[in-house]
Write an enzyme that holds these catalytic residues in place. Structure first.
Site, PDB file in Angstrom:
ATOM      1  N   ASP A   1      67.011  27.134  58.025  1.00 12.51           N
ATOM      2  CA  ASP A   1      67.971  26.193  58.089  1.00 12.51           C
ATOM      3  C   ASP A   1      68.690  26.147  56.577  1.00 12.51           C
ATOM      4  O   ASP A   1      69.226  25.582  56.350  1.00 12.51           O
ATOM      5  CB  ASP A   1      67.214  24.677  58.592  1.00 12.51           C
TER       6      ASP A   1
ATOM      7  N   PRO B   1      44.962  30.154  53.721  1.00 12.42           N
ATOM      8  CA  PRO B   1      45.935  29.760  51.965  1.00 12.42           C
ATOM      9  C   PRO B   1      46.661  31.179  51.496  1.00 12.42           C
ATOM     10  O   PRO B   1      46.301  32.204  51.745  1.00 12.42           O
ATOM     11  CB  PRO B   1      44.446  29.524  51.515  1.00 12.42           C
TER      12      PRO B   1
ATOM     13  N   ASN C   1      60.807  31.804  58.059  1.00 13.27           N
ATOM     14  CA  ASN C   1      61.146  30.793  58.091  1.00 13.27           C
ATOM     15  C   ASN C   1      62.432  29.791  57.241  1.00 13.27           C
ATOM     16  O   ASN C   1      62.662  30.744  56.089  1.00 13.27           O
ATOM     17  CB  ASN C   1      59.691  30.020  57.710  1.00 13.27           C
TER      18      ASN C   1
ATOM     19  N   SER D   1       8.588  46.559  21.226  1.00  6.39           N
ATOM     20  CA  SER D   1       8.082  47.843  20.783  1.00  6.39           C
ATOM     21  C   SER D   1       6.782  47.863  20.384  1.00  6.39           C
ATOM     22  O   SER D   1       6.325  48.797  20.553  1.00  6.39           O
ATOM     23  CB  SER D   1       8.952  48.539  20.031  1.00  6.39           C
TER      24      SER D   1
ATOM     25  N   SER E   1      16.252  41.207  20.747  1.00  8.41           N
ATOM     26  CA  SER E   1      15.530  41.942  19.657  1.00  8.41           C
ATOM     27  C   SER E   1      14.638  41.392  19.240  1.00  8.41           C
ATOM     28  O   SER E   1      15.039  40.515  18.908  1.00  8.41           O
ATOM     29  CB  SER E   1      17.087  43.177  19.698  1.00  8.41           C
TER      30      SER E   1
ATOM     31  N   SER F   1      11.776  40.569  19.317  1.00  9.34           N
ATOM     32  CA  SER F   1      10.836  39.794  19.627  1.00  9.34           C
ATOM     33  C   SER F   1       9.732  40.152  20.148  1.00  9.34           C
ATOM     34  O   SER F   1       8.722  39.574  20.278  1.00  9.34           O
ATOM     35  CB  SER F   1      11.298  39.615  21.610  1.00  9.34           C
TER      36      SER F   1
ATOM     37  N   SER G   1      16.122  45.484  28.398  1.00  8.25           N
ATOM     38  CA  SER G   1      16.520  44.732  29.171  1.00  8.25           C
ATOM     39  C   SER G   1      17.286  43.338  29.998  1.00  8.25           C
ATOM     40  O   SER G   1      16.381  42.664  30.973  1.00  8.25           O
ATOM     41  CB  SER G   1      16.373  45.015  30.685  1.00  8.25           C
TER      42      SER G   1
END
Lengths: 301, 608
Positions: free
Chosen positions: B147, B91, B144, B452, B447, B449, B519
């Site tokens: 023509d 392509p 190409n 710590s 944060s 949850s 994380s």
């Protein structure tokens, strides 16, 4: 020097063996689909060669629609026992119970007895990699397909988003429920197949050789009347004609061609000079320009 | 015996690649009657007028025919009396560049098409650079649509010169320029009177005759092991393809990585025992004694590839997800697959000029030079001396996408100068002294949850039990070890890497480590797991975001909603749930003391 790279067939053989071994080494549950035809015979031979003296470290599986030529079934059973390989045979029992057949159900027959049967069998055994003998020269959507063709949880192919396949570094990683169809002889042509069969002296089903057989002619196709389940139209009467088959499948859907080629050499010379493609002998393929692509998106090979 | 030539057709959109290949197949009578009939029928249905549209022979996907473009590579096979050909039609659109690269990776020669009206375009240059990257040595510049410019010799020469100037430093061995008209079949199979000024061959004749054999650089024997075959206790064979050189029964071979040697006892090719095998052959080799060999090992004789864990490579990024330095990927090279990290992007390559541009991230279709570190030493070589051991792909750990391909430029020396110093006191000694087993409890979650608080309670409990512990808290680490890092994705990846390395050191010191970091990305947690190893224990706090936001202990959700804090997980940046955590706790449903007991009871067996 005569190296493998300037020997066309040697190169194709080495490529296929490399692919078979990569899958055997990296993938957990492979299976080789076996359809009894010439391409399957080549695939089986390659698998025996790739691992010798070990037996192929995966089973073989035939999806039996119950409408194959009788000679094919005899050949399959004899080959499996001669070679001592595990041959699983699976049929869509529900389709059989519903009497789904190629005469009355057209393309639904292929969907139910081939595509659905294949998907169910793969799921049943938990195979997540299936080798197939498709070649890119067969059809133009196949010409677009990678050697490792990834399928989603419903076995569908997404042609617009194929994984890049670089060099011979095949990425075989998949998520649970995904699967891969692997086509080791993608780069072979019909001519290569016949020349390899000759070079390696591979046994094939006798239907490939010309012989007098009972046939009828329907919509331009020569169809063999292989058993008494054949639905003859009132004006049809089987006649004996010398025919052979370029491809093999379900006998009511496979067109034969008139031929005198009784030996491999004669078949090869016919193949080299023919002006029509082998797909013309498959009744299901010319329904629509993209019928193969649609089938593959639905989980067909 | 015919030789095989693998080539690609590439170049910009609408330069006529598919039409050219279709025309070549058609004119050299490689089309079956039924295909020709379908072609004529489909051409009539198309919107390009009644003429035969040769591109339809190649554009095999329905989406391609609908849009009149090529999306993916099509492979076609044809042969003449002199050669057999595998051609990959690729392509032209920039968005499908990776599909072009797929074709280029296996090609010996490239046809680069240029529209005579437009001349050399950006895509012409991009594709030429990729051909060069992939080590293609022979180029045919096909000008190409001659023509449309009335076969003007002057224009032809201008474009040729443009291209030759551009390509002079791309390392091609030959560049042939041929004027054609694909739609009219000029100079494709037969030469045409339209271009009487052109003295070269027709395209097909040139492809039949070009010599592509490369000067074999006295390559010794080399075979990456694909698979160890053990059908029974008497046979142990090493299956693989010989990538260079030759080998005979009785030869002594080395096994890399490592320094072991053994003699070849037998060589099986197919069903036969043979005395000697050469490059390209698939074989199954047995050795005269037991040597430690597994998939990815390389058998050698008279060749000396590198064994190291760091190299510089040029890569082409192919994934929609962009590359981030520091993130861990799987790398596959030869028959080996291992963890790898792009530690540094040295520079990107400007497609047009080839000049170097500084960058720390790469997006799809960009080419860059990078330093890549591996998790262990492997066997590799420079791509220019060894295609098999010099080419690799990078695989995304989560999506499994082939994210990039690359070629190795050279080895880097860090790994040889820095060796691992062995110490007399080992991790086992330290664990014994402390009377415990080490573990890293990796708390992850949004944060608020409760990471710590829970980590804190679990640590108290463990210390009360007489365990030796260390708690690494996200905020505290950012005051010191990660003080120089911000919150962009690349910085977060590096932050996690540092924490994982520190956790590993502390585990080696014999400690039970508790880490409390958001994380949010699965890839990063997997990378941490990779570093920490068996000691990694993932605790997912699945507390719903509504609850976390209600708590908003630090007032951060409020700031994030107000747009004051950017890239805030859960609000303006995603949190990817762990796919397979060791334990999941929702602190909105379990109070602190229940949660603590859940964790402690689960890890008891692992630390005693």
């Amino acid at each position: 020097m005569n190296t493998v790279s300037n020997n066309h067939l040697g190169h194709l053989e080495a490529e296929a063996i490399y692919i078979l071994r990569e899958v055997a080494a990296e993938c957990a549950k492979p299976v080789m689909l076996y359809s009894i035809g010439k391409d399957s015979s080549v695939m089986l031979h390659l698998a025996m060669k790739a691992f010798y003296p070990e037996k192929p470290p995966f089973p073989f599986m035939h999806i039996d629609t119950t409408w194959k030529f009788r000679e094919m079934i005899e050949f399959r059973d004899r080959k499996a026992s001669e070679l001592g390989i595990e041959m699983l045979i699976d049929t869509n029992d529900k389709g059989v119970a519903d009497n789904i057949n190629p005469f009355d159900h057209g393309s639904a027959y292929t969907d139910i007895m081939k595509t659905e049967a294949l998907k169910e069998a793969l799921d049943k055994y938990g195979f997540n990699v299936a080798f197939g003998g498709a070649r890119r020269d067969e059809e133009k959507s196949r010409a677009k397909e990678r050697i490792f063709s990834f399928r989603n949880a419903s076995h569908a192919w997404d042609p617009k988003n194929q994984r890049p396949e670089m060099w011979k570094l095949f990425n075989t990683r998949i998520n649970p429920n995904e699967s891969i169809r692997v086509f080791p002889i993608s780069n072979w042509t019909e001519k290569d197949i016949w020349q390899y069969i000759k070079r390696e002296n591979i046994e094939i089903v006798p239907l490939y050789f010309a012989k007098e057989r009972p046939v009828v002619e329907r919509d331009g196709n020569i169809i063999m009347v292989d058993d008494d389940r054949f639905h003859l139209n009132p004006n049809e009467k089987p006649e004996m004609r010398k025919v052979r088959f370029r491809t093999l499948g379900c006998y009511p859907l496979t067109g034969g061609c008139e031929s005198d080629a009784e030996t491999l050499d004669e078949i090869i010379s016919e193949t080299l000079t023919t002006r029509s493609s082998e797909r013309t002998t498959r009744v299901i393929d010319h329904e629509a320009a993209s019928s193969m692509e649609m089938r593959k998106k639905e989980g067909y090979f | 015996m015919t030789t095989m030539l693998r080539f690609i057709a590439c170049g910009s959109v609408d330069d006529g690649k598919s039409t050219l290949i279709g025309r070549m197949l058609y004119d050299s009578k490689q089309i079956y009657i039924d295909q020709e009939q379908a072609l004529i029928k489909d051409s009539k249905q198309g919107s390009r007028g009644g003429d035969i549209d040769f591109a339809l022979l190649l554009d095999g996907l329905s989406a391609e025919r609908e849009q009149g473009i090529t999306i993916d590579v099509a492979y076609r096979y044809f042969s003449t009396d002199r050669r057999s050909f595998i051609v990959a039609d690729t392509p032209g659109h920039e968005q499908y560049t990776r599909n072009m690269a797929v074709g280029a990776s296996c090609a010996d020669l490239a046809l680069i098409l240029v529209d005579a009206m437009n001349g050399v375009m950006v895509q012409t240059k991009r594709h030429s650079r990729i051909c060069s990257l992939m080590g293609i040595k022979h180029i045919v510049l096909v000008i190409n649509k001659m023509d449309l410019i009335e076969y003007d010799k002057g224009r032809f020469e201008d474009i040729s010169q443009d291209y030759l100037n551009f390509a002079s430093n791309l390392g091609f061995d030959s560049i042939e320029v041929i004027p054609v008209s694909a739609t009219d079949g000029v100079n494709i199979v037969e030469k045409s009177l339209h271009t009487s000024w052109y003295k070269g061959d027709s395209l097909l004749k040139y492809l039949e005759e070009i010599d592509i054999t490369t000067q074999s650089s006295t390559n010794g024997f080399l075979m990456p092991v694909q698979r160890v075959s053990r059908p029974d206790s008497n046979f142990r064979g090493f299956q693989g393809q010989i990538e260079s050189g030759s080998v005979a029964v009785g030869d002594e071979v080395g096994v890399l990585p490592g320094s072991e040697k053994a003699k070849i006892k037998s060589i099986i090719s197919g069903f036969e025992n043979i005395d000697c095998a050469i490059a390209g052959q698939a074989v199954n080799i047995t050795l005269d004694r037991e040597v430690d060999i597994s998939r990815g090992s390389v058998l050698i004789k008279n060749s000396q590839p590198a064994v190291a864990d760091l190299f510089t490579a040029t890569i082409l990024w192919m994934d929609d997800a962009s590359m981030i330095a520091g993130r861990s990927y799987f790398l596959k090279i030869g028959t080996k697959q291992i963890a790898a990290t792009i530690i540094k992007v040295k520079h990107k390559v400007d497609i047009n000029s080839g000049s170097k541009m500084s960058a720390d991230s790469i997006i799809k279709n960009e080419i860059a030079v990078c330093d890549i570190a591996l998790s262990e030493k492997i066997v590799f070589d420079k791509y220019i001396s060894n295609k098999t051991l010099g080419a690799f792909i990078l695989i995304d750990r989560v999506s499994n996408m082939t994210s990039a391909c690359g070629v190795i430029e050279h080895q880097l020396d860090r790994s040889d100068n820095i060796t691992w110093q062995k110490t007399d006191i080992t991790k086992a000694d330290r664990l014994k002294q402390k009377g415990q087993k080490s573990l890293t409890l990796w708390f992850t979650g949004l944060s608020g949850s409760g990471k710590s608080s829970l980590a804190n309670e679990v640590e108290k409990k463990l210390v009360a039990m007489g365990k030796h512990t260390m708690l690494l808290d996200g905020d505290n680490i950012r005051h010191g070890l990660s003080r120089n890092l911000g919150f962009k994705e690349g910085d977060r990846v590096e932050n996690i890497r540092r924490i994982a390395e520190v956790s590993k050191l502390m585990n080696n010191a014999g400690l039970i480590v508790l880490t409390a970091f958001i994380s949010p990305f699965e890839k990063d947690r997997q990378a941490a797991k990779e570093i920490i190893g068996d000691d990694f224990f993932e605790i997912y706090l699945s507390t719903p975001i509504e609850e976390c936001e209600k708590r908003d202990v630090k007032g951060l959700y409020k700031k994030a909603r107000a747009g004051v804090v950017a890239n805030f997980t859960g609000v303006s940046s995603p949190y990817e749930e762990p796919s397979n955590p060791d334990i999941t706790i929702d602190t909105s449903e379990n109070n602190l003391s229940t949660s603590t007991s859940m964790v402690v009871s689960k890890i008891l067996d692992l630390i005693e």
